[in-house]
Design a protein around this motif. Structure first.
Motif, PDB file in Angstrom:
ATOM      1  N   GLY A  87       0.852  -1.177   0.034  1.00  0.00           N
ATOM      2  CA  GLY A  87      -0.053   0.049   0.149  1.00  0.00           C
ATOM      3  C   GLY A  87       0.655   1.238  -0.037  1.00  0.00           C
ATOM      4  N   LEU A  88       0.704   1.975  -0.830  1.00  0.00           N
ATOM      5  CA  LEU A  88       1.208   3.391  -0.984  1.00  0.00           C
ATOM      6  C   LEU A  88       0.375   4.692  -0.623  1.00  0.00           C
ATOM      7  CD1 LEU A  88       2.597   1.249  -3.043  1.00  0.00           C
ATOM      8  CD2 LEU A  88       3.676   3.345  -4.243  1.00  0.00           C
ATOM      9  N   PHE A  89       0.952   5.263   0.358  1.00  0.00           N
ATOM     10  CA  PHE A  89       0.074   6.277   0.878  1.00  0.00           C
ATOM     11  C   PHE A  89       0.892   7.746   1.378  1.00  0.00           C
ATOM     12  CE2 PHE A  89       0.936   4.124   4.531  1.00  0.00           C
ATOM     13  CZ  PHE A  89       0.974   4.985   5.635  1.00  0.00           C
ATOM     14  N   GLU A  90      -0.080   8.699   1.696  1.00  0.00           N
ATOM     15  CA  GLU A  90       0.799   9.856   1.764  1.00  0.00           C
ATOM     16  C   GLU A  90       0.441  10.332   3.230  1.00  0.00           C
ATOM     17  OE1 GLU A  90       2.233  12.237  -2.137  1.00  0.00           O
ATOM     18  OE2 GLU A  90       0.153  12.570  -1.330  1.00  0.00           O
ATOM     19  N   VAL A  91       1.177  11.234   4.040  1.00  0.00           N
ATOM     20  CA  VAL A  91       0.628  11.732   5.303  1.00  0.00           C
ATOM     21  C   VAL A  91       1.250  13.207   5.177  1.00  0.00           C
ATOM     22  CG1 VAL A  91       0.642  11.652   7.728  1.00  0.00           C
ATOM     23  CG2 VAL A  91       0.935   9.531   6.322  1.00  0.00           C
ATOM     24  N   ASP A  92       0.242  14.194   5.646  1.00  0.00           N
ATOM     25  CA  ASP A  92       0.497  15.699   5.866  1.00  0.00           C
ATOM     26  C   ASP A  92       1.317  15.617   7.106  1.00  0.00           C
ATOM     27  OD1 ASP A  92       0.667  18.143   6.322  1.00  0.00           O
ATOM     28  OD2 ASP A  92      -1.189  18.781   5.505  1.00  0.00           O
ATOM     29  N   VAL A  93       2.664  15.898   6.936  1.00  0.00           N
ATOM     30  CA  VAL A  93       3.722  15.939   8.185  1.00  0.00           C
ATOM     31  C   VAL A  93       4.175  17.229   8.300  1.00  0.00           C
ATOM     32  CG1 VAL A  93       4.324  13.720   8.090  1.00  0.00           C
ATOM     33  CG2 VAL A  93       5.742  15.563   6.797  1.00  0.00           C
ATOM     34  N   THR A  94       3.572  18.437   7.700  1.00  0.00           N
ATOM     35  CA  THR A  94       3.985  19.828   7.847  1.00  0.00           C
ATOM     36  C   THR A  94       4.065  20.298   9.367  1.00  0.00           C
ATOM     37  OG1 THR A  94       2.685  20.174   5.686  1.00  0.00           O
ATOM     38  CG2 THR A  94       3.549  22.262   7.021  1.00  0.00           C
ATOM     39  N   GLU A 122      -2.699   8.766  11.874  1.00  0.00           N
ATOM     40  CA  GLU A 122      -3.017   9.724  13.097  1.00  0.00           C
ATOM     41  C   GLU A 122      -1.639  10.231  13.968  1.00  0.00           C
ATOM     42  OE1 GLU A 122      -5.979   7.555  15.378  1.00  0.00           O
ATOM     43  OE2 GLU A 122      -7.244   7.810  14.084  1.00  0.00           O
ATOM     44  N   LEU A 123      -0.796   9.131  14.148  1.00  0.00           N
ATOM     45  CA  LEU A 123       0.430   9.563  14.964  1.00  0.00           C
ATOM     46  C   LEU A 123       1.117  10.420  14.343  1.00  0.00           C
ATOM     47  CD1 LEU A 123       0.748   5.859  16.291  1.00  0.00           C
ATOM     48  CD2 LEU A 123       0.062   7.822  17.691  1.00  0.00           C
ATOM     49  N   LEU A 124       1.357  10.258  12.939  1.00  0.00           N
ATOM     50  CA  LEU A 124       2.083  11.350  12.281  1.00  0.00           C
ATOM     51  C   LEU A 124       1.563  12.688  12.077  1.00  0.00           C
ATOM     52  CD1 LEU A 124       3.059   8.597   9.405  1.00  0.00           C
ATOM     53  CD2 LEU A 124       5.067   9.559  11.121  1.00  0.00           C
ATOM     54  N   VAL A 125       0.343  12.431  11.829  1.00  0.00           N
ATOM     55  CA  VAL A 125      -0.231  13.919  11.670  1.00  0.00           C
ATOM     56  C   VAL A 125      -0.327  14.701  13.116  1.00  0.00           C
ATOM     57  CG1 VAL A 125      -2.490  15.294  11.476  1.00  0.00           C
ATOM     58  CG2 VAL A 125      -1.787  13.668   9.704  1.00  0.00           C
ATOM     59  N   ALA A 126      -0.400  13.818  14.294  1.00  0.00           N
ATOM     60  CA  ALA A 126      -0.619  14.579  15.520  1.00  0.00           C
ATOM     61  C   ALA A 126       0.894  14.929  16.150  1.00  0.00           C
ATOM     62  CB  ALA A 126      -1.168  13.727  16.587  1.00  0.00           C
ATOM     63  N   GLY A 127       1.934  14.427  15.498  1.00  0.00           N
ATOM     64  CA  GLY A 127       3.364  14.291  15.988  1.00  0.00           C
ATOM     65  C   GLY A 127       3.471  13.855  17.312  1.00  0.00           C
ATOM     66  N   GLU A 157       0.973  25.663   0.762  1.00  0.00           N
ATOM     67  CA  GLU A 157       1.978  24.658   0.318  1.00  0.00           C
ATOM     68  C   GLU A 157       2.122  23.781   1.600  1.00  0.00           C
ATOM     69  OE1 GLU A 157       5.655  24.398  -2.300  1.00  0.00           O
ATOM     70  OE2 GLU A 157       6.418  24.890  -0.533  1.00  0.00           O
ATOM     71  N   ARG A 158       1.950  22.523   1.410  1.00  0.00           N
ATOM     72  CA  ARG A 158       2.005  21.568   2.691  1.00  0.00           C
ATOM     73  C   ARG A 158       2.939  20.321   2.369  1.00  0.00           C
ATOM     74  NH1 ARG A 158       0.100  23.080   7.361  1.00  0.00           N
ATOM     75  NH2 ARG A 158      -0.390  21.106   8.072  1.00  0.00           N
ATOM     76  N   GLU A 159       3.561  19.814   3.264  1.00  0.00           N
ATOM     77  CA  GLU A 159       4.680  18.780   3.043  1.00  0.00           C
ATOM     78  C   GLU A 159       3.970  17.325   3.306  1.00  0.00           C
ATOM     79  OE1 GLU A 159       8.769  20.689   4.153  1.00  0.00           O
ATOM     80  OE2 GLU A 159       7.732  20.168   5.592  1.00  0.00           O
ATOM     81  N   PHE A 160       4.331  16.373   2.325  1.00  0.00           N
ATOM     82  CA  PHE A 160       3.285  15.215   2.465  1.00  0.00           C
ATOM     83  C   PHE A 160       4.511  14.130   2.324  1.00  0.00           C
ATOM     84  CE2 PHE A 160       0.242  17.696   0.935  1.00  0.00           C
ATOM     85  CZ  PHE A 160      -1.009  17.322   1.522  1.00  0.00           C
ATOM     86  N   LEU A 161       4.594  12.965   3.536  1.00  0.00           N
ATOM     87  CA  LEU A 161       5.370  12.156   3.586  1.00  0.00           C
ATOM     88  C   LEU A 161       5.045  10.929   2.866  1.00  0.00           C
ATOM     89  CD1 LEU A 161       7.976  10.474   4.814  1.00  0.00           C
ATOM     90  CD2 LEU A 161       6.524   9.813   6.739  1.00  0.00           C
ATOM     91  N   GLN A 162       5.698  10.143   2.003  1.00  0.00           N
ATOM     92  CA  GLN A 162       5.229   9.349   1.059  1.00  0.00           C
ATOM     93  C   GLN A 162       5.851   8.024   1.815  1.00  0.00           C
ATOM     94  OE1 GLN A 162       6.910  10.785  -2.588  1.00  0.00           O
ATOM     95  NE2 GLN A 162       4.795  11.682  -3.029  1.00  0.00           N
ATOM     96  N   LEU A 163       4.810   6.933   2.246  1.00  0.00           N
ATOM     97  CA  LEU A 163       5.231   5.819   2.940  1.00  0.00           C
ATOM     98  C   LEU A 163       4.602   4.601   1.936  1.00  0.00           C
ATOM     99  CD1 LEU A 163       4.126   6.623   6.382  1.00  0.00           C
ATOM    100  CD2 LEU A 163       6.373   6.516   5.700  1.00  0.00           C
ATOM    101  N   THR A 164       5.403   3.462   2.105  1.00  0.00           N
ATOM    102  CA  THR A 164       5.081   2.005   1.273  1.00  0.00           C
ATOM    103  C   THR A 164       4.998   1.232   2.670  1.00  0.00           C
ATOM    104  OG1 THR A 164       6.336   2.783  -0.820  1.00  0.00           O
ATOM    105  CG2 THR A 164       5.331   0.353  -0.252  1.00  0.00           C
ATOM    106  N   VAL A 165       3.731   0.620   2.968  1.00  0.00           N
ATOM    107  CA  VAL A 165       3.530  -0.426   3.417  1.00  0.00           C
ATOM    108  C   VAL A 165       3.461  -1.714   3.077  1.00  0.00           C
ATOM    109  CG1 VAL A 165       1.884  -1.394   5.594  1.00  0.00           C
ATOM    110  CG2 VAL A 165       2.406   1.244   5.330  1.00  0.00           C
TER     111      VAL A 165
END
Length: 260
Positions: free
Chosen positions: A31-38, A242-247, A213-221
């Motif tokens: 699974g490939l997904f992105e998370v907003d980590v700005t 949730e954990l990544l977005v919440a820091g 402009e936001r920063e998105f971390l790209q992850l492969t699970v």
């Protein structure tokens, strides 16, 4: 026409070849997904980011431990309580770079700063990692016939406690440790759960009613479908997001503000 250079292939390259052959036997889903980590990146010192992501991965696995389960040769399923992260760390072997696996033990119960200190220490002095001291065993392993080596690697996951000791319970590859830029990656599937921490993509989005402009971390699970079904994998990914977005684990608070 000039002839190309002839170079000696480092002995550790055969380990990579054997690993690739053994990984073909796993029935992996990706699974490939992105998370907003700005917001998280704004609250973190840059050198802590990889350790922060590893902390979030370990925390999410601890809450959904079935994603790091292993089945032994007797058909029993072993679910570990502690999350041990196998992380490739690059060293130089015979004049060529090679990534060996260092295991971050009990990562879910450790702070981001503690994980970063260990990663930095091992990258600075690889001899601090127990994995480096297994080189004599690796040389002995390479004396075996090829089909025996691949069978041993392919069957490692059926020896859960040995798998944990040598490579950890979860595999994490941090592409950002070796190069910058956006992008996903799919690695060899040697763990029940493997995550590739890809690049950071910057793109404009509507955020709180404004175009920013936001920063998105790209992850492969990647998960071994012989062990993990879709529902637990989806719960793990949702919690990780949730954990990544919440820091999670960042000592200073992560505040999502409307841009000025």
């Amino acid at each position: 026409m000039r002839d190309g250079q002839v170079r000696r292939v480092p002995w550790v390259r055969q380990l990579v070849i054997d690993t690739g052959r053994a990984a073909q036997r796993r029935h992996a889903i990706h699974g490939l997904f992105e998370v907003d980590v700005t917001s998280a990146r704004a609250a973190l010192r840059p050198h802590l980011f990889t350790a922060f992501v590893i902390h979030c991965i370990a925390t999410a696995v601890a809450e959904e431990p079935g994603v790091q389960a292993y089945r032994d040769f007797r058909g029993r399923q072993i679910v570990f309580d502690e999350v041990d992260i196998g992380l490739p760390v690059e060293v130089e072997v015979d004049g060529a770079p090679f990534a060996f696996t260092h295991v971050l033990r009990d990562a879910a119960r450790r702070t981001v700063e503690d994980l970063q200190q260990e990663i930095h220490a091992v990258k600075t002095d690889p001899s601090l990692s127990p994995s480096v001291h297994k080189a004599p065993w690796a040389h002995a392993y390479l004396l075996l016939p090829g089909f025996v080596r691949v069978a041993l690697l392919g069957g490692l996951h059926r020896m859960p406690h040995r798998q944990r000791a040598l490579a950890g319970t979860v595999g994490v590859t941090a592409v950002g440790m070796f190069g910058a830029g956006a992008g996903w990656g799919i690695g060899f599937q040697l763990h029940t759960l493997s995550i590739v921490i890809g690049g950071i993509a910057k793109r404009p989005i509507l955020f709180q009613g404004r175009l920013v402009e936001r920063e998105f971390l790209q992850l492969t699970v990647s998960a071994d479908h012989d062990v993990v079904d879709g529902a637990p994998a989806a719960r793990f990914v949702g919690r990780l997001r949730e954990l990544l977005v919440a820091g999670d684990g960042i000592t200073s608070p992560v505040v999502t503000r409307r841009p000025a």
